[in-house]
Design a protein around this motif. Sequence first.
Motif: not given
Ligand code: TXA
Length: 362
Positions: A34-36, A65-68
């Motif tokens: 879980p996160t907020e 891409p993924l968020i770290v």
């Molecule tokens: O609240 C959140 O951010 C949640 C929780 C789990 O932390 N995570 C989340 O991750 O929403 P995800 O993968 O569903 O969405 C991440 C978004 C995507 O639209 C991705 O394209 C963008 O972030 N993204 C990630 N890395 C990027 C980068 N280096 N440059 C541009 N966009 C990026």
Amino acid sequence: MDTEIIKFNRDDPDAEEMRRAGEIIRAGGLVAFPTETVYGLGGDALNPDSSRKIYAAKGRPSDNPLIVHISDVSDISKIAVVDNIAYVIENIQSKVSALAERFWPGPLTIILHKTDMVPYETTGGLDTVAIRMPSDPIALAFIEASGGYIAAPSANISGRPSPTRVSHVIEDMDGRIEMILDGGDVDIGVESTILDLTEEIPTILRPGAITDRHLAEVLGEVRYDPGIIEDNSSVAPKAPGMKYRHYAPRGEMVVVTGTHRAVADYINLRAEEDKHDLIKSGVICADEHVLDYRVPVVKCAGRLGDEETAAHRLYSILREFDAEEVDMIYSEAFDDEGIGNAVMNRLLKAAGHRVIDADGLN
Ligand code: TXA
Ligand code: MG
């Protein structure tokens, strides 16, 4: 694979089981947590195989891409370049510190140039990396137990709404990952604000609970990526994930704007036609409007003007419509101030930007 589901208490996130969650991550496995904002699907951000597994478990294109996620601000320096030469924004280091000081831990993701430590599998081939320090104590304890760097997208199957309750995560991820950390319902309900700091002007790539106004207080000028505002999709959004039609309900969906009387009249008329055509219709409305609709499925998104509650309920409501096999969803529009901006962004995406102005019809 058997997925273990372990309940955690926010007051005691360092329970013995957290060590095991950390071991799963270090061994290259996946754990939802879980996160907020929403539940995340976590793997070791520095291990390319873990990132590959995340894409496979979600059924997500690997160019997204993924968020770290980190649990200690000073860990940024290992994964992101923060010296001034790399950036067009002046005093980048002090700006990052000011943002972290004000908004972390919390629902803000920042994009910086990456170091070699971060594999391209995690960044979808980009030279930049998205970083966030979440505030949920379970998330923080999990990240720490896992070595400090958790790559995590939202823990839904690609194309479904982000999970805001553990039942959503189980629906989508049971049997696909090693463990789910059950922290109950999330607090906010929409994903974090994404801010790109590699542009000349800090740029919001995705609206969230932290708004342009909050960010401008720290940074001075901020702007929105034109790709998230345009609804004709002629402008490519800079966050690769924003280009996918994130979640499409199984039914059609339309947002209806205008004075409440006109909106309710229009939706009731359409719902009557739907009934004739054996189409099951549903509506998303403010609590105060519930009695105004003659529609088979009515979902309340909170009291008028309470956009926090709308954010909290939105993804659950969308999942419920799918489960109840609703064919046609009408939604009232929400005020787009504050977090309402993020709610409208997600709602319009789900509706494929279909909007009808009920006032303009007569
Ligand atoms: O609240 C959140 O951010 C949640 C929780 C789990 O932390 N995570 C989340 O991750 O929403 P995800 O993968 O569903 O969405 C991440 C978004 C995507 O639209 C991705 O394209 C963008 O972030 N993204 C990630 N890395 C990027 C980068 N280096 N440059 C541009 N966009 C990026
Ligand atoms: Mg997502």
